[in-house]
Enzyme design. Sequence first.
Site, PDB file in Angstrom:
ATOM      1  N   HIS A   1      97.392  30.507  22.561  1.00  0.00           N
ATOM      2  CA  HIS A   1      97.326  30.205  21.134  1.00  0.00           C
ATOM      3  C   HIS A   1      98.568  29.511  20.595  1.00  0.00           C
ATOM      4  O   HIS A   1      98.641  29.230  19.401  1.00  0.00           O
ATOM      5  CB  HIS A   1      97.083  31.491  20.342  1.00  0.00           C
ATOM      6  CG  HIS A   1      95.834  32.207  20.731  1.00  0.00           C
ATOM      7  ND1 HIS A   1      95.819  33.224  21.663  1.00  0.00           N
ATOM      8  CD2 HIS A   1      94.548  32.036  20.330  1.00  0.00           C
ATOM      9  CE1 HIS A   1      94.579  33.658  21.813  1.00  0.00           C
ATOM     10  NE2 HIS A   1      93.792  32.961  21.034  1.00  0.00           N
TER      11      HIS A   1
ATOM     12  N   GLY B   1     103.365  36.054   7.560  1.00  0.00           N
ATOM     13  CA  GLY B   1     101.932  35.977   7.805  1.00  0.00           C
ATOM     14  C   GLY B   1     101.390  34.597   7.483  1.00  0.00           C
ATOM     15  O   GLY B   1     100.608  34.017   8.238  1.00  0.00           O
TER      16      GLY B   1
ATOM     17  N   ARG C   1     109.234  40.534  10.908  1.00  0.00           N
ATOM     18  CA  ARG C   1     108.157  40.158   9.994  1.00  0.00           C
ATOM     19  C   ARG C   1     108.720  40.044   8.585  1.00  0.00           C
ATOM     20  O   ARG C   1     109.445  40.930   8.116  1.00  0.00           O
ATOM     21  CB  ARG C   1     107.041  41.200  10.037  1.00  0.00           C
ATOM     22  CG  ARG C   1     106.126  41.183   8.810  1.00  0.00           C
ATOM     23  CD  ARG C   1     104.869  41.996   9.009  1.00  0.00           C
ATOM     24  NE  ARG C   1     104.321  42.469   7.751  1.00  0.00           N
ATOM     25  CZ  ARG C   1     103.757  41.722   6.809  1.00  0.00           C
ATOM     26  NH1 ARG C   1     103.699  40.396   6.973  1.00  0.00           N
ATOM     27  NH2 ARG C   1     103.277  42.252   5.699  1.00  0.00           N
TER      28      ARG C   1
ATOM     29  N   MET D   1      99.656  45.067   6.278  1.00  0.00           N
ATOM     30  CA  MET D   1      98.605  44.969   7.284  1.00  0.00           C
ATOM     31  C   MET D   1      99.086  44.596   8.688  1.00  0.00           C
ATOM     32  O   MET D   1      98.257  44.301   9.550  1.00  0.00           O
ATOM     33  CB  MET D   1      97.545  43.953   6.826  1.00  0.00           C
ATOM     34  CG  MET D   1      96.889  44.306   5.498  1.00  0.00           C
ATOM     35  SD  MET D   1      95.536  43.198   5.037  1.00  0.00           S
ATOM     36  CE  MET D   1      94.262  43.702   6.206  1.00  0.00           C
ATOM     37  N   GLU D   2     100.397  44.625   8.939  1.00  0.00           N
ATOM     38  CA  GLU D   2     100.862  44.127  10.234  1.00  0.00           C
ATOM     39  C   GLU D   2     101.924  44.962  10.942  1.00  0.00           C
ATOM     40  O   GLU D   2     102.033  44.918  12.177  1.00  0.00           O
ATOM     41  CB  GLU D   2     101.421  42.697  10.072  1.00  0.00           C
ATOM     42  CG  GLU D   2     100.397  41.628   9.806  1.00  0.00           C
ATOM     43  CD  GLU D   2     100.043  41.477   8.336  1.00  0.00           C
ATOM     44  OE1 GLU D   2      98.986  40.908   8.031  1.00  0.00           O
ATOM     45  OE2 GLU D   2     100.827  41.945   7.477  1.00  0.00           O
TER      46      GLU D   2
ATOM     47  N   SER E   1     104.573  42.411  -3.751  1.00  0.00           N
ATOM     48  CA  SER E   1     103.883  41.351  -4.490  1.00  0.00           C
ATOM     49  C   SER E   1     102.966  41.897  -5.571  1.00  0.00           C
ATOM     50  O   SER E   1     102.583  41.171  -6.489  1.00  0.00           O
ATOM     51  CB  SER E   1     103.071  40.479  -3.525  1.00  0.00           C
ATOM     52  OG  SER E   1     102.120  41.273  -2.821  1.00  0.00           O
ATOM     53  N   ASP E   2     102.596  43.165  -5.457  1.00  0.00           N
ATOM     54  CA  ASP E   2     101.750  43.813  -6.456  1.00  0.00           C
ATOM     55  C   ASP E   2     101.899  45.319  -6.290  1.00  0.00           C
ATOM     56  O   ASP E   2     102.521  45.782  -5.334  1.00  0.00           O
ATOM     57  CB  ASP E   2     100.290  43.390  -6.315  1.00  0.00           C
ATOM     58  CG  ASP E   2      99.745  43.692  -4.932  1.00  0.00           C
ATOM     59  OD1 ASP E   2      99.121  44.749  -4.776  1.00  0.00           O
ATOM     60  OD2 ASP E   2      99.951  42.893  -4.002  1.00  0.00           O
TER      61      ASP E   2
END
Length: 237
Positions: free
Chosen positions: A4, A20, A87, A180-181, A203-204
């Site tokens: 990939h 991400g 990340r 999520m990671e 972010s929120d």
Amino acid sequence: MSIHIAAQQGEIADKILLPGDPLRAKFIAENFLEDAVCFNEVRNMFGYTGTYKGHRVSVMGTGMGMPSISIYARELIVDYGVKKLIRVGTAGSLNEDVHVRELVLAQAAATNSNIIRNDWPQYDFPQIASFDLLDKAYHIAKDLGMTTHVGNVLSSDVFYSNYFEKNIELGKWGVKAVEMEAAALYYLAAQHHVDALAIMTISDSLVNPEEDTTAEERQNTFTDMMKVGLETLIAEA
């Protein structure tokens, strides 16, 4: 080349930032790196290598979710010899004291995913950050005057969760944010004996819904985590 990633051997540094959003990778390369060269455009998952303050550093998008980051992080580690992976992404606050645009350093990541349980069905394998990277990032962020929280996060397989209230309940147990990671990244780091850290910008907020940011802000701002991530990658022991 890996399946990939189109880079040739030697085109990726042994230190890398992993946003991400591939457009955030492009933003970092254009605004923070010198002499940045694109090494990957496969599936528009842009990757670049350049220099930051004289140190060779790479940045590459990973997509959304643990299956996606698992593919890219594994290939970076196994096929390209990357040793330090940070990340830099966004997260939703689960805690009243953690606000939009503040930083969260994930010292550990709980998860509702089976991605790790598939390997270790008899254990709850702990997903933890590299202490060396965590310690450096914390002191760098504090020295730069950034509001920074250190604690556990939830890495969720589901963005639109039917267990919204249960996720919020985790905030009362000290979990700082949901993303999520991180759990998958930390698991791969443990498996392959490399260093990993997740630095998130809030972010929120799930507990303060009036706090929010736009998609453009998420792509093109949130530069504090980028600075901390880069400074951490090049920090000497």
